[in-house]
Write an enzyme that holds these catalytic residues in place. Structure first.
Site, PDB file in Angstrom:
ATOM      1  N   HIS A   1     -11.376   9.908  12.948  1.00  0.00           N
ATOM      2  CA  HIS A   1     -12.149   8.673  12.793  1.00  0.00           C
ATOM      3  C   HIS A   1     -13.527   9.126  12.351  1.00  0.00           C
ATOM      4  CE1 HIS A   1      -9.829   6.153  16.042  1.00  0.00           C
ATOM      5  NE2 HIS A   1      -9.139   6.316  14.926  1.00  0.00           N
TER       6      HIS A   1
ATOM      7  N   ASP B   1     -14.271   4.659  10.565  1.00  0.00           N
ATOM      8  CA  ASP B   1     -14.155   3.985  11.848  1.00  0.00           C
ATOM      9  C   ASP B   1     -15.299   2.982  11.947  1.00  0.00           C
ATOM     10  OD1 ASP B   1     -13.157   3.466  14.345  1.00  0.00           O
ATOM     11  OD2 ASP B   1     -14.360   5.001  15.315  1.00  0.00           O
ATOM     12  N   HIS B   2     -14.978   1.750  12.003  1.00  0.00           N
ATOM     13  CA  HIS B   2     -15.981   0.671  12.043  1.00  0.00           C
ATOM     14  C   HIS B   2     -16.752   0.641  10.722  1.00  0.00           C
ATOM     15  CE1 HIS B   2     -16.192   1.212  16.720  1.00  0.00           C
ATOM     16  NE2 HIS B   2     -14.984   1.089  16.254  1.00  0.00           N
TER      17      HIS B   2
ATOM     18  N   TYR C   1     -14.907  -4.289  12.696  1.00  0.00           N
ATOM     19  CA  TYR C   1     -13.808  -4.098  11.746  1.00  0.00           C
ATOM     20  C   TYR C   1     -13.822  -5.082  10.586  1.00  0.00           C
ATOM     21  CZ  TYR C   1     -11.872  -0.496  14.676  1.00  0.00           C
ATOM     22  OH  TYR C   1     -11.690   0.685  15.366  1.00  0.00           O
TER      23      TYR C   1
ATOM     24  N   CYS D   1     -12.939  11.806  16.714  1.00  0.00           N
ATOM     25  CA  CYS D   1     -13.724  10.597  16.434  1.00  0.00           C
ATOM     26  C   CYS D   1     -15.203  10.964  16.472  1.00  0.00           C
ATOM     27  CB  CYS D   1     -13.407   9.496  17.443  1.00  0.00           C
ATOM     28  SG  CYS D   1     -14.403   8.018  17.163  1.00  0.00           S
TER      29      CYS D   1
ATOM     30  N   HIS E   1      -7.808  10.153  21.888  1.00  0.00           N
ATOM     31  CA  HIS E   1      -9.081   9.643  21.359  1.00  0.00           C
ATOM     32  C   HIS E   1     -10.186   9.889  22.381  1.00  0.00           C
ATOM     33  CE1 HIS E   1     -12.120   6.667  20.212  1.00  0.00           C
ATOM     34  NE2 HIS E   1     -11.578   6.667  19.012  1.00  0.00           N
TER      35      HIS E   1
HETATM   36  C1  DNO Z   1     -12.518   1.554  18.543  1.00  0.00           C
HETATM   37  C2  DNO Z   1     -11.390   2.497  18.472  1.00  0.00           C
HETATM   38  C3  DNO Z   1     -10.711   2.666  19.802  1.00  0.00           C
HETATM   39  C4  DNO Z   1      -9.395   3.400  19.632  1.00  0.00           C
HETATM   40  C5  DNO Z   1      -8.642   3.599  20.905  1.00  0.00           C
HETATM   41  C6  DNO Z   1      -7.518   4.577  20.698  1.00  0.00           C
HETATM   42  O1  DNO Z   1     -12.871   0.975  17.597  1.00  0.00           O
HETATM   43  O2  DNO Z   1     -11.780   3.704  17.946  1.00  0.00           O
HETATM   44  O3  DNO Z   1     -10.470   1.425  20.350  1.00  0.00           O
HETATM   45  O4  DNO Z   1      -8.556   2.689  18.805  1.00  0.00           O
HETATM   46  O5  DNO Z   1      -9.462   4.058  21.909  1.00  0.00           O
HETATM   47  O6  DNO Z   1      -6.629   4.485  21.745  1.00  0.00           O
END
Ligand code: DNO
Length: 407
Positions: free
Chosen positions: A310, A363-364, A382, A283, A245
């Protein structure tokens, strides 16, 4: 007369993060949001310890019982001693990691996300930034981070990382805060490690930073290369795809090095070990905070090694701050990224690759509607409804692109 339902061909798998039984969002809501795949982890197991087959099986069954699939692990955390390269216990930590991978493969879970950010995971300065429509999002402001470092943490040398204007702004802003507001601000920054509240204090952070004092980018890179040497052969033999990530935000914070922030970094990491098992979690949100990251170009270039995605966006501002924008707004060209991922799936299918479907998750999401009335959870970013909005928008985009191809 009956109508056959119209389904878009070969879309990405729609995922949703679930923090386990303590998550405010139950699996039933994830299913109702339309996701099929769950990104989850055994968050209660301390970093570095083994995940047993039984624990993995139980979690997998729980998720399957809700009609969902646990297909992506986010994350199997990398113990800090591996990142720092502290020799004492490394052999055991590497073997635990490999054995965890064997146990995951025995449960038929073949995609594992991890990160290599030292000490901290993601960092924001405001967990409840209010947008014009009344919803709330996460925001990062370098002036506020400077205030944290200089006035709260009092990190030696922190001033070197900021401009005189930022330092002055930080001082002025700090003065406007009451003691209670300062405490709240400090807690916000250090208490948002994903999935768990560790109740860390400023002294804990100072001790953590002291342990990293001699870690520069090149040492961290060496430690990542060693981790890959130790782990990737096992992952490859098990058919597990490892997905690193990116750093969030993609630049050094608190004086800690960051080595997974840009196209050059990705290139270096993929070269450290050429196995297809050594891949990326793409991401878009994290990467987009750095203006020089051309996301569609990066998605196309690294596509064969993207094992999970993500998808979210950020809005960057001239002063270096950014906030998390709606999934299809902000600075990310999401249609072009989605196009690159769909094209990659087509290529994989043509090549007969087994992993011809990439899982993504919104993501979020913004905290909105009824979620604004809920007590703040353990996991900022989240809340369910905002992520559901994001998933719905991304699904619409994906289906639209597929249907447009079909004419
Ligand atoms: C945040 C996430 C990160 C992710 C970690 C993966 O919301 O995208 O915390 O889960 O960095 O190891």
């Amino acid at each position: 007369m009956s109508h056959a339902s119209v389904t878009a061909p070969h879309c990405l798998a729609e995922g949703f993060r679930w923090f386990g039984p303590a998550d405010q969002t139950p699996l039933s809501h994830i299913r109702q949001a339309g996701a099929t795949d769950v990104f989850s982890a055994l968050h209660d197991i301390p970093y570095g310890e083994l995940w047993s087959r039984e624990a993995i099986r139980a979690r997998k069954q729980q998720i399957a019982g809700a009609g969902l699939r646990w297909s992506v692990v986010e994350s199997v955390p990398v113990h800090e001693d591996i990142k720092i390269g502290r020799p004492d216990d490394l052999a055991r930590l590497f073997e635990n990691y490999r054995e965890t991978l064997r146990n995951l493969a025995a449960g038929d879970i073949r995609c594992v996300i991890y990160n290599f950010m030292p000490a901290l995971d993601w960092v924001r300065t405001d967990m409840r930034h209010v947008l014009a429509d009344g919803s709330e999002c996460l925001r990062f402001d370098p002036v506020q981070l400077a205030a944290f470092e200089i006035h709260a943490l009092k990190r030696a040398g922190a001033e070197k990382d900021y401009t005189p204007a930022q330092i002055a702004g930080a001082g002025a802003w700090w003065e406007t805060l009451s003691d209670a507001a300062r405490d709240h601000f400090i807690k916000n920054i250090i208490d948002v490690f994903p999935g768990c509240k560790w109740g860390l204090s400023l002294d804990d952070i100072r001790a953590m930073l002291a342990r990293h004092a001699r870690l520069d980018a090149s040492a961290l890179r060496k430690n990542l290369a060693r981790f890959l040497d130790e782990i990737i052969p096992t992952a490859e033999s098990l058919g597990i795809r490892m997905a690193i990530h990116p750093d969030d935000p993609p630049f050094p914070v608190l004086g800690l090095p960051r080595i997974v922030s840009s196209e050059t970094d990705f290139d270096a990491i993929l070269r450290m070990n050429g196995s297809p098992a050594n891949g990326l979690c793409f991401c878009t949100g994290s990467l987009s905070a750095l203006a020089s990251n051309d996301l569609p170009a990066m998605a196309r270039r690294f596509a064969p090694r993207i094992h999970a995605a993500h998808l979210r966006s950020t809005q960057r501002n001239a002063d270096g701050s950014f906030h998390e924008a709606d999934h299809l707004a902000g600075s990310v060209n999401m249609p072009a990224v989605m196009r690159a991922l769909l094209d990659e799936q087509d290529r994989r299918r043509a090549q007969g690759r087994e992993d011809d479907t990439i899982a993504f998750r919104p993501d979020h999401g913004h905290t909105m509607m009824d979620d604004l009335k809920k007590p703040a959870g353990i996991t900022p970013g989240y809340s369910c409804i905002g992520r559901m909005r994001g998933l719905a928008e991304l699904r619409g985009l994906m289906h639209g692109l597929r249907f447009a191809e079909a004419g």
